[in-house]
Write a protein that holds these residues in place. Structure first.
Motif, PDB file in Angstrom:
ATOM      1  N   GLY A  78       0.776  -1.227   0.000  1.00  0.00           N
ATOM      2  CA  GLY A  78       0.000   0.000   0.000  1.00  0.00           C
ATOM      3  C   GLY A  78       0.808   1.278   0.000  1.00  0.00           C
ATOM      4  O   GLY A  78       2.031   1.286   0.163  1.00  0.00           O
ATOM      5  N   VAL A  79       0.084   2.370  -0.164  1.00  0.00           N
ATOM      6  CA  VAL A  79       0.641   3.719  -0.102  1.00  0.00           C
ATOM      7  C   VAL A  79      -0.341   4.590   0.677  1.00  0.00           C
ATOM      8  O   VAL A  79      -1.562   4.468   0.512  1.00  0.00           O
ATOM      9  CB  VAL A  79       0.871   4.298  -1.511  1.00  0.00           C
ATOM     10  N   ASN A  80       0.190   5.450   1.534  1.00  0.00           N
ATOM     11  CA  ASN A  80      -0.630   6.409   2.268  1.00  0.00           C
ATOM     12  C   ASN A  80      -0.939   7.627   1.403  1.00  0.00           C
ATOM     13  O   ASN A  80      -0.074   8.100   0.653  1.00  0.00           O
ATOM     14  CB  ASN A  80       0.108   6.879   3.525  1.00  0.00           C
ATOM     15  N   LEU A  81      -2.152   8.132   1.529  1.00  0.00           N
ATOM     16  CA  LEU A  81      -2.524   9.380   0.864  1.00  0.00           C
ATOM     17  C   LEU A  81      -2.418  10.517   1.881  1.00  0.00           C
ATOM     18  O   LEU A  81      -3.377  11.229   2.174  1.00  0.00           O
ATOM     19  CB  LEU A  81      -3.938   9.279   0.285  1.00  0.00           C
ATOM     20  N   GLY A  82      -1.220  10.663   2.450  1.00  0.00           N
ATOM     21  CA  GLY A  82      -0.981  11.671   3.474  1.00  0.00           C
ATOM     22  C   GLY A  82      -1.007  13.076   2.910  1.00  0.00           C
ATOM     23  O   GLY A  82      -0.691  13.311   1.744  1.00  0.00           O
ATOM     24  N   GLY A  83      -1.377  14.042   3.762  1.00  0.00           N
ATOM     25  CA  GLY A  83      -1.380  15.441   3.362  1.00  0.00           C
ATOM     26  C   GLY A  83      -2.539  15.834   2.478  1.00  0.00           C
ATOM     27  O   GLY A  83      -2.554  16.946   1.946  1.00  0.00           O
ATOM     28  N   TRP A  84      -3.529  14.953   2.325  1.00  0.00           N
ATOM     29  CA  TRP A  84      -4.665  15.236   1.446  1.00  0.00           C
ATOM     30  C   TRP A  84      -5.888  15.677   2.250  1.00  0.00           C
ATOM     31  O   TRP A  84      -6.256  16.849   2.215  1.00  0.00           O
ATOM     32  CB  TRP A  84      -4.986  13.993   0.607  1.00  0.00           C
ATOM     33  N   LEU A  85      -6.485  14.773   3.002  1.00  0.00           N
ATOM     34  CA  LEU A  85      -7.680  15.102   3.780  1.00  0.00           C
ATOM     35  C   LEU A  85      -7.341  15.481   5.215  1.00  0.00           C
ATOM     36  O   LEU A  85      -8.213  15.942   5.951  1.00  0.00           O
ATOM     37  CB  LEU A  85      -8.660  13.925   3.749  1.00  0.00           C
TER      38      LEU A  85
END
Length: 573
Positions: A78-85
């Motif tokens: 996986g990959v984190n969608l950090g800094g988005w929501l």
């Protein structure tokens, strides 16, 4: 000599030789069968048990270390969608560029020095008592955290949590207020040299009296010379750049405009296409507690994150990618950091039953909304609770309640429990009996954020992965309890001047070790202005070379199994 077309015994080619069999032949055949039967039987039984053992080993390997719900029962890559929501300013600093007095956001630590007395303003005992102007050297009592009301209006919080307050003109300033309101609100005038004037709403300026008190009784309007109403402001720390700072720093409409653009452009459907093409099967999506109140969350938070999360689920489903919803920010903050939307660096979540109850309501909201969505893989109840601020018994109670809430809506969704950050042993969660089905403990592995890693060479870092990380992972994989998830890791370290080959070796070591985690791993993060934290940049620049199969030791194990099966089958034939 035989006849042409006949075999040496003159039997036509293609015909079976026919002859009578007598009693002596029958006796021979019977004897041979009797002699061969025990050996043949033993060989057949041996092959049967070998094949059964190999099949059992394969089932243990394939099923015991797979994740239900993923394609072909693989593990999370996986990959984190950090800094988005959930905003983290260091990931995309430009979100904060247009804020007036942007170095005076919520949580900024400041000190004030009187220019006439050459002494620092101090809250006695860190708060709860009088305020003096008599310290030569500043420390925690002389440091105040800003609560921003506007670009020039602030409240000052002491190290013990009280607020500076003044009852009006002529009064002394004290640090006795437990909450902030009108009498705890001050106006700051600032010049280019960080000299400031502080005044009440009435317009009266504060001054440092000769008796070393801070009083609201300066007559007239002060200039910028060395007078009793002019102070030097020292900014000690300005590290918090999260959702609270962004929303409260911009004017509301401007903040709404900035965040709408960011949410619509930072992560798009094309990013899911990129992840799919590079073998990523899961995204971990950080969200804040205010998502449950969308589209009109409590001030200063800005609505719109729920719509973005819905989009992410649709895009994920289109590309056969699974989603883990990660509650990254809880009411009151579970760790005092910007990514938990802390206003001023304080950790208020564990000491407030209301905050904990509200967090459980958020889990209920998320579980009820997404439990039946085909893209949901799991829900992480809380990201990175602080070991120094969140007692284990409080956390375990919350985790158990959160698990039951998710189970109300889904019997199969994974429930993830994040390890406490700081000085905490992940085995503490294995001993807590948090839930019986589809549970996961989330560990965050960084060779950063600790003085232990500061002077390590590239080789030291790689050896640490193989010796320390791998040993802990093997122990946790063998433990009776939740699966193991490396929910955050990065191809970055404290090494100065590392070459591309150094980074490739470091990334390869992490991938090989983390591939063995029974639930899987997720890189932090997909996009980042700091390139080595940026997953896309690492892949496109060939600094991170994905190995999405099994680790080398597991590959050898699989090869041995298949060779054993092949040999067994050949022997039977």
């Amino acid at each position: 000599m035989g006849v042409e077309g006949l075999n040496p015994e003159n039997t036509p080619v293609g015909e079976k030789k026919k002859r009578k069999t007598g009693p002596e032949d029958a006796s021979y055949i019977t004897t041979a069968v009797i002699e061969l039967r025990p050996a043949l039987y033993m060989e057949l039984m041996f092959c049967k048990w070998v094949l059964a053992f190999l099949l059992y080993c394969w089932l243990i390997f394939a099923v015991g270390f797979s994740v239900e719900g993923l394609h072909e029962n693989s593990r999370v890559r996986g990959v984190n969608l950090g800094g988005w929501l959930v905003i983290e300013g260091w990931i995309k600093p430009s979100l904060f560029y247009d804020i007036l007095n942007g170095d005076m956001l919520d949580g900024t630590e400041v000190q004030f020095k009187s220019l006439t007395l050459q002494k620092y303003v101090s809250a006695e005992n860190g708060g709860g008592m009088e305020v003096t102007v008599d310290r030569d050297i500043p420390s925690s009592w002389e440091t105040f955290r800003l609560w921003r009301v506007s670009e020039s209006i602030f409240q000052f919080r002491t190290s013990q949590g009280q607020f500076l307050t003044c009852n009006g003109d002529g009064g002394n300033v004290t640090a006795a207020a437990e909450s902030a309101s009108v009498t705890e609100t001050f106006y700051i005038e600032r010049n280019l040299n960080n000299r400031v004037h502080i005044k009440l709403k009435s317009g009266t300026y504060l001054r440092a009296s000769k008796a070393n008190q801070l009083t609201a009784d300066y007559l007239g309007t002060p200039g910028w010379d060395d007078n009793a109403a002019t102070f030097e402001m020292i900014i000690v720390s300005n590290i918090l750049h999260g959702d609270y700072q962004l929303a409260n720093g911009h004017e509301h409409d401007k903040a709404k405009e900035v965040l709408k653009k960011h949410r619509n452009t930072f992560i798009t459907v094309e990013d899911f296409n990129f992840l799919y093409r590079h073998g990523i099967n899961t995204v971990r999506i950080p969200v804040g507690w205010w998502i449950a109140f969308d589209p009109n969350p409590p001030a200063p938070f800005i609505g719109g994150s729920l719509e973005a999360l819905d989009n992410a689920f649709s895009w994920a489903q289109a590309f056969s990618i699974k989603c883990i919803i990660d509650l990254h920010a809880a009411p009151g903050s579970q760790n005092g950091m910007e990514h938990s939307a802390s206003r001023d660096g304080k950790t208020g979540w564990p000491t407030s039953p209301d905050h904990i109850s509200q967090t459980l309501d958020v889990i209920d909201f998320l579980a009820s909304r997404y439990a039946k969505h085909p893209a949901l893989l799991g829900i992480e109840l809380l990201n990175e609770p602080s070991a120094g601020s969140v007692p284990l018994d409080i956390l375990v109670s919350f985790y158990k309640q959160g698990y039951q809430i998710v189970r109300k809506y889904s019997s199969t969704a994974y429930v993830l429990f994040c390890q406490r950050i700081g000085n905490a042993d992940p085995f503490e969660l294995y001993q807590a009996n948090l839930g019986s089905e589809n549970t996961v403990v989330d560990l965050h592995y960084y060779n950063l954020f600790d003085n232990f890693f500061v002077n390590m060479s590239s080789l030291d870092n790689i050896q640490y992965i193989y010796k320390n990380r791998q040993t802990q992972l093997q122990a946790l994989n063998s433990a009776n309890g939740p699966l193991v998830f490396i929910g955050e890791w990065v191809n970055e370290w404290n090494v100065t001047g590392g070459s591309q080959t150094d980074y490739q070796d470091f990334g390869r070591a992490q991938l090989e070790v983390y591939n063995a985690a029974s639930f899987g791993w997720a890189y932090w993060t997909l996009k980042n202005d700091i390139k080595h934290w940026d997953f896309e940049w690492n892949i496109q620049s060939n600094y991170l070379q994905l190995q999405l199969g099994y680790s080398s030791s597991n590959q050898i194990f699989i090869l041995v199994l298949f060779l054993g099966l092949a040999c067994g089958c050949s022997f039977l034939h």
